[in-house]
Design a protein around this motif. Structure first.
Motif: not given
Length: 135
Positions: A103-120
């Motif tokens: 999975x992509x690492x959400x470190x240093x990313x904003x909410x818009x980038x974290x949402x698809x990681x969260x959903x996966x």
């Protein structure tokens, strides 16, 4: 799995994003049918704020949680260990199922980038629940 509750451990490097989201989803969705833990090979000082916000959008509160250090006992006590980018730092024990979720690492990313990681992660947790017999 046996008749006792299965135990699942989620591991990522900092225990500040992916593993925390996965543990929170499984805890929420399994409603006590699974023992859930998360840890990191090099824990951060605090959770990623965008991760906390993204999970709040799903009605899951991560405030007050802190990253934890992975221990051999955590792995030994788990039926399933799911790693997320921690490489070879997680010990392997016979009789324990080990999975690696890339999975992509959400470190240093904003909410818009974290949402698809969260959903996966949510999708994979739902699949996991079916695989371990609590879905």
């Amino acid at each position: 799995m046996t008749s006792r509750r299965p135990s699942v451990l989620f591991v990522c490097v900092h225990n500040a994003g992916r593993s925390q989201m996965a543990a929170a989803f499984l805890t929420h969705l399994a409603a006590g049918r699974v023992d859930v833990r998360s840890a990191g090979s090099a824990p951060a000082e605090h959770l990623n704020p965008a991760v906390v916000e993204a999970m709040a959008e799903k009605g899951i509160d991560l405030t007050g949680l802190t990253p934890k250090l992975l221990t051999v006992d955590d792995v030994r006590a788990s039926d399933v260990v799911i790693t997320m980018g921690c490489g070879d730092t997680c010990p392997v024990f016979p009789g324990t199922t080990h999975l690696d979720w890339r999975l992509e690492d959400p470190a240093g990313r904003g909410l818009d980038a974290v949402r698809p990681i969260r959903d996966e992660i949510e999708r994979r947790v739902q699949e996991l629940m079916a695989e371990i017999g609590c879905g």
